[in-house]
Design an enzyme around this catalytic site. Structure first.
Site, short mmCIF file in Angstrom:
data_model
loop_
_atom_site.label_atom_id
_atom_site.label_comp_id
_atom_site.label_asym_id
_atom_site.label_seq_id
_atom_site.Cartn_x
_atom_site.Cartn_y
_atom_site.Cartn_z
N HIS A 71 -12.14 5.61 12.06
CA HIS A 71 -10.79 6.12 11.77
C HIS A 71 -9.76 4.99 11.57
CE1 HIS A 71 -12.43 9.96 13.00
NE2 HIS A 71 -12.76 9.46 14.18
N SER A 94 -12.47 4.44 6.56
CA SER A 94 -12.35 5.42 7.64
C SER A 94 -13.65 6.21 7.75
CB SER A 94 -11.18 6.36 7.39
OG SER A 94 -10.95 7.13 8.55
N SER A 99 -8.28 11.21 8.73
CA SER A 99 -7.81 10.49 9.92
C SER A 99 -7.02 9.22 9.64
CB SER A 99 -8.99 10.17 10.83
OG SER A 99 -9.89 9.31 10.18
N ASP A 153 -18.69 4.83 13.41
CA ASP A 153 -18.19 5.94 14.23
C ASP A 153 -18.72 7.23 13.60
OD1 ASP A 153 -16.82 7.87 15.63
OD2 ASP A 153 -14.85 6.92 15.48
N GLU A 219 -19.69 4.11 17.95
CA GLU A 219 -18.55 4.54 18.77
C GLU A 219 -18.74 5.90 19.45
OE1 GLU A 219 -15.74 3.04 19.41
OE2 GLU A 219 -14.19 4.55 19.71
N ASN A 244 -20.56 4.33 22.97
CA ASN A 244 -20.09 5.59 23.55
C ASN A 244 -20.42 5.70 25.02
OD1 ASN A 244 -18.97 8.41 23.19
ND2 ASN A 244 -21.00 8.88 24.01
N LYS A 249 -15.88 4.01 28.02
CA LYS A 249 -15.63 4.72 26.76
C LYS A 249 -15.74 6.21 27.01
CE LYS A 249 -15.89 6.36 22.49
NZ LYS A 249 -16.07 7.79 22.20
N ASP A 253 -12.06 7.68 26.87
CA ASP A 253 -11.68 8.14 25.52
C ASP A 253 -12.01 9.62 25.35
OD1 ASP A 253 -12.55 8.86 22.79
OD2 ASP A 253 -12.34 6.78 22.21
N ASN A 254 -13.28 9.97 25.60
CA ASN A 254 -13.70 11.35 25.33
C ASN A 254 -12.97 12.35 26.23
OD1 ASN A 254 -15.48 9.54 24.15
ND2 ASN A 254 -17.27 10.83 24.38
N CYS A 258 -8.94 12.84 24.69
CA CYS A 258 -8.83 14.21 24.14
C CYS A 258 -7.81 15.04 24.92
CB CYS A 258 -10.20 14.89 24.13
SG CYS A 258 -11.32 14.14 22.92
N HIS A 364 -17.17 15.66 16.30
CA HIS A 364 -17.11 14.66 15.23
C HIS A 364 -17.18 15.25 13.82
CE1 HIS A 364 -17.05 10.63 13.65
NE2 HIS A 364 -17.95 11.04 12.77
N HIS A 419 -6.20 9.49 19.65
CA HIS A 419 -5.88 9.06 21.01
C HIS A 419 -4.85 7.93 20.97
CE1 HIS A 419 -9.39 11.35 21.67
NE2 HIS A 419 -10.26 10.41 21.97
N SER A 427 -12.07 1.73 24.69
CA SER A 427 -13.18 1.94 23.75
C SER A 427 -13.42 0.69 22.92
CB SER A 427 -12.86 3.08 22.79
OG SER A 427 -12.43 4.20 23.50
N GLN A 431 -16.35 -2.22 21.93
CA GLN A 431 -16.79 -2.53 20.57
C GLN A 431 -16.82 -4.05 20.35
OE1 GLN A 431 -18.16 -1.00 18.19
NE2 GLN A 431 -17.60 1.15 18.26
P1 NAD Z 1 -21.24 15.92 25.32
O1 NAD Z 1 -22.68 15.87 25.01
O2 NAD Z 1 -20.71 15.28 26.55
O3 NAD Z 1 -20.72 17.43 25.31
C1 NAD Z 1 -21.10 18.40 24.40
C2 NAD Z 1 -21.36 19.67 25.20
O4 NAD Z 1 -21.57 20.74 24.30
C3 NAD Z 1 -22.61 19.56 26.08
O5 NAD Z 1 -22.29 19.81 27.43
C4 NAD Z 1 -23.55 20.59 25.50
O6 NAD Z 1 -24.36 21.21 26.50
C5 NAD Z 1 -22.59 21.57 24.86
N1 NAD Z 1 -23.17 22.38 23.80
C6 NAD Z 1 -24.11 22.05 22.88
N2 NAD Z 1 -24.39 23.09 22.08
C7 NAD Z 1 -23.61 24.11 22.51
C8 NAD Z 1 -23.43 25.45 22.09
N3 NAD Z 1 -24.14 25.97 21.08
N4 NAD Z 1 -22.53 26.21 22.73
C9 NAD Z 1 -21.82 25.73 23.79
N5 NAD Z 1 -21.95 24.47 24.24
C10 NAD Z 1 -22.83 23.66 23.60
O7 NAD Z 1 -20.50 15.28 24.04
P2 NAD Z 1 -19.00 14.78 24.00
O8 NAD Z 1 -18.96 13.33 24.32
O9 NAD Z 1 -18.16 15.73 24.74
O10 NAD Z 1 -18.71 14.87 22.42
C11 NAD Z 1 -18.59 16.11 21.77
C12 NAD Z 1 -18.24 15.85 20.30
O11 NAD Z 1 -16.96 15.25 20.20
C13 NAD Z 1 -19.18 14.88 19.59
O12 NAD Z 1 -19.32 15.28 18.26
C14 NAD Z 1 -18.45 13.56 19.67
O13 NAD Z 1 -18.91 12.66 18.71
C15 NAD Z 1 -17.04 14.02 19.46
N6 NAD Z 1 -15.94 13.17 19.94
C16 NAD Z 1 -14.74 13.39 19.36
C17 NAD Z 1 -13.65 12.66 19.77
C18 NAD Z 1 -12.33 12.88 19.11
O14 NAD Z 1 -11.41 12.08 19.29
N7 NAD Z 1 -12.16 13.95 18.36
C19 NAD Z 1 -13.75 11.72 20.80
C20 NAD Z 1 -14.99 11.54 21.40
C21 NAD Z 1 -16.08 12.28 20.97
N1 ADE Z 2 -10.68 8.26 17.96
C1 ADE Z 2 -9.82 9.04 18.63
N2 ADE Z 2 -8.56 8.57 18.52
C2 ADE Z 2 -8.63 7.46 17.77
C3 ADE Z 2 -7.65 6.52 17.32
N3 ADE Z 2 -6.36 6.64 17.64
N4 ADE Z 2 -8.08 5.50 16.56
C4 ADE Z 2 -9.39 5.38 16.25
N5 ADE Z 2 -10.34 6.22 16.65
C5 ADE Z 2 -9.97 7.25 17.40
#
Ligand code: NAD
Ligand code: ADE
Length: 500
Positions: A71, A94, A99, A153, A219, A244, A249, A253-254, A258, A364, A419, A427, A431
């Site tokens: 991103h 990106s 993003s 990522d 990532e 990750n 991380k 971050d997660n 979030c 993701h 974030h 995070s 890296q």
């Molecule tokens: P995680 O493995 O810790 O959590 C995912 C959860 O979903 C697990 O507990 C799993 O059991 C559950 N799950 C799987 N299939 C399911 C279903 N059908 N119904 C209900 N629950 C189900 O993973 P995470 O670290 O929480 O990451 C989740 C997603 O978010 C990933 O795609 C990751 O890459 C992404 N992510 C996004 C951001 C962001 O800023 N948007 C940041 C970090 C991670």
């Molecule tokens: N993932 C979640 N937030 C982000 C940010 N601010 N920059 C890059 N990657 C990210």
């Protein structure tokens, strides 16, 4: 050039960058805005600044050509400049079409870092940018080259190189280009078309490129899943460091990232009153935990859907009901997917949702929500409220509709700015440490084509680098205490099995 497909007039394209700026004046303004925000972000990113200080004058990344697909935000710009300060040449795109923060991308281009990213890329543009990011121009006498390190990522850049090389192998053996079939998704068609075009111009580009890569640092959870699958199948072409799963991380971050950026995205997109609403979070892993907590804190009545009994039990211990989506779909006002899995909310589910219920994804990829199913309702069902916010009419007879955020892509980066800097500093410190390690070990046999996590000492060092900024003062173990609990005074303080 293969994949020459920039549709948008506002893109300023030069040999070393493609960013959004309609005029020289706008380019200057965005570069200044980006630089001002970068200066503020640096103060909030003590981990990255500590690494710059630690390596001052040493250039541990000298000679590294780093291609990054992550991103293109202000926080990422601080990472890019840190890698550069440590001696690397850096090239960026990106990892998501929505993003990019344009002022961050322009600031990087203005600073001479090749950057190919803008907010609202089409899929074709997105893969064009990824291709540019992978392609390093020839320097003087040498032929065109590629990266020797990758920051990824979600794994798209790694995928392009692997699939490109695989297609080139097939082409070398029987002169066939990748077949584009009706069963492929639109995105798959674009990727294989791009690779096919590339082969016709340079049939060994990705083969040569893959041989020059010493490793990738990944990532996110979903990208790590992809890498592990490739490694298990014996298909991974270079070593990978799983950033990750550094504790500093995933557990920061997660979760806390979030917790901050999910409500930010929902509020910027809709300004809906969250308090009092019923919300369902699908997936109670790290991202789901942060998301659910944010919604609880905002006054929503939250329930979660989970497949894993341990995560389900954790939710119950936090006072959060565990339900099946099918049982609550008609009652909830906000649904957030956070599973990293596919097919979580399908069209039939959406047809049962309340009028103007909000549907968003923070995982993701955009396959958690059945966007393809929604598209079958036709253009007349899709009403743009504003960029990244659409109302889809799911029941034309009553005009009942649902609000879909960021077209099913991660809403915290699509509808807001992701974030904040402080947590991204955690995070991105991982890296940088991973890139330095991969570069240091480039000639050694320490890393095979497998997926590795960083040692706990480095994880603790990343955390330590962030304490001062928050005014924390760590307690120091006495010699007797260290001996009693069986750790070194300076750490690591926990065994690898500890779960935090
Ligand atoms: P995680 O493995 O810790 O959590 C995912 C959860 O979903 C697990 O507990 C799993 O059991 C559950 N799950 C799987 N299939 C399911 C279903 N059908 N119904 C209900 N629950 C189900 O993973 P995470 O670290 O929480 O990451 C989740 C997603 O978010 C990933 O795609 C990751 O890459 C992404 N992510 C996004 C951001 C962001 O800023 N948007 C940041 C970090 C991670
Ligand atoms: N993932 C979640 N937030 C982000 C940010 N601010 N920059 C890059 N990657 C990210």
């Amino acid at each position: 050039m293969p994949g020459q497909d920039i549709d948008q007039k506002s893109i300023r394209q030069r040999p070393n960058y493609a960013v959004s700026a309609k005029s020289d004046e706008e380019f200057k303004q965005l570069a200044k805005f980006g630089r001002d925000e970068l200066d503020i972000a640096e103060v909030e990113m003590p981990g990255l600044i500590a690494l710059r200080e630690q390596y001052e004058g040493k250039k541990p990344l000298k000679g590294a050509r780093i291609s990054g697909s992550l991103h293109m935000t202000i926080q990422t710009a601080v990472l890019m400049e840190t890698l550069k300060e440590l001696g690397a040449s850096v090239r960026w795109c990106s990892c998501n079409v929505f993003s990019t923060q344009d002022h961050a991308a322009v600031a990087m281009a203005a600073a001479g870092i090749p950057t190919f990213a803008w907010k609202r890329e089409s899929l074709r543009e997105y893969w064009w940018c990824t291709y540019q990011c992978a392609t390093w121009a020839a320097d003087d006498s040498k032929e065109e080259t590629g990266p020797n390190l990758i920051v990824d990522d979600g794994g798209d850049l790694t995928l392009l190189i692997h699939e490109g090389r695989r297609a080139e192998e097939i082409y070398a053996s029987n002169q066939t280009l990748p077949e584009i079939t009706a069963s492929m998704s639109d995105e798959e068609k674009i990727v294989y078309e791009l690779i096919g075009n590339s082969i016709q111009v340079d049939p060994t580009k990705f083969t040569r490129m893959s041989k020059g890569v010493f490793g990738v640092s990944e990532e996110t959870t979903t990208g790590v899943h992809r890498l592990v699958q490739m490694a298990n199948a014996g298909k991974l072409l270079f070593p990978a460091i799983n950033v990750n799963d550094s504790v500093t991380k995933a557990k920061f971050d997660n979760v806390y990232g979030c917790r901050h950026s999910l409500p930010d995205g929902i509020m910027r997109a809709t300004d809906v009153m969250i308090a009092g609403k019923r919300a369902l979070v699908c997936g109670y892993g790290d991202v789901g935990k942060g998301s659910a907590q944010a919604l609880v804190n905002a006054g929503a009545r939250v329930c979660v859907a989970e497949v894993d009994p341990i995560c389900a039990l954790q939710a119950l211990m936090e006072g959060i009901d565990v339900v099946r989506l099918a049982d609550v779909i008609s009652d909830v006002d906000i649904i957030i997917t956070a599973t990293g899995n596919k097919g979580i909310v399908m069209l039939d589910d959406m047809k049962k949702m309340k009028n103007n219920a909000i549907l968003g994804n923070i995982g993701h990829f955009d396959n958690e929500i059945d966007m393809a199913g929604l598209a079958t309702l036709g253009e007349e069902a899709k009403h743009k409220i504003k960029d990244e916010v659409h109302r889809f009419i799911v029941d034309p007879e009553t005009n009942r509709g649902i609000i879909v955020l960021a077209e099913g892509r991660l809403l915290n980066l699509g509808c807001a700015t992701g974030h904040p800097s402080f947590v991204m500093s955690c995070s991105f410190s991982n890296q940088v440490v991973a890139q330095v390690e991969l570069w240091k070990e480039k000639g050694s046999t320490k890393y095979k084509n497998q997926v590795y996590v960083l040692p706990k000492e480095l994880d603790e060092a990343v955390a330590r680098a962030h304490l001062g900024k928050l005014g924390a003062k760590l307690t120091v173990l006495t010699d007797e205490q260290a001996k009693y609990i069986g750790v070194k005074k300076e750490g690591p303080y926990k065994p690898d099995t500890y779960r935090y």
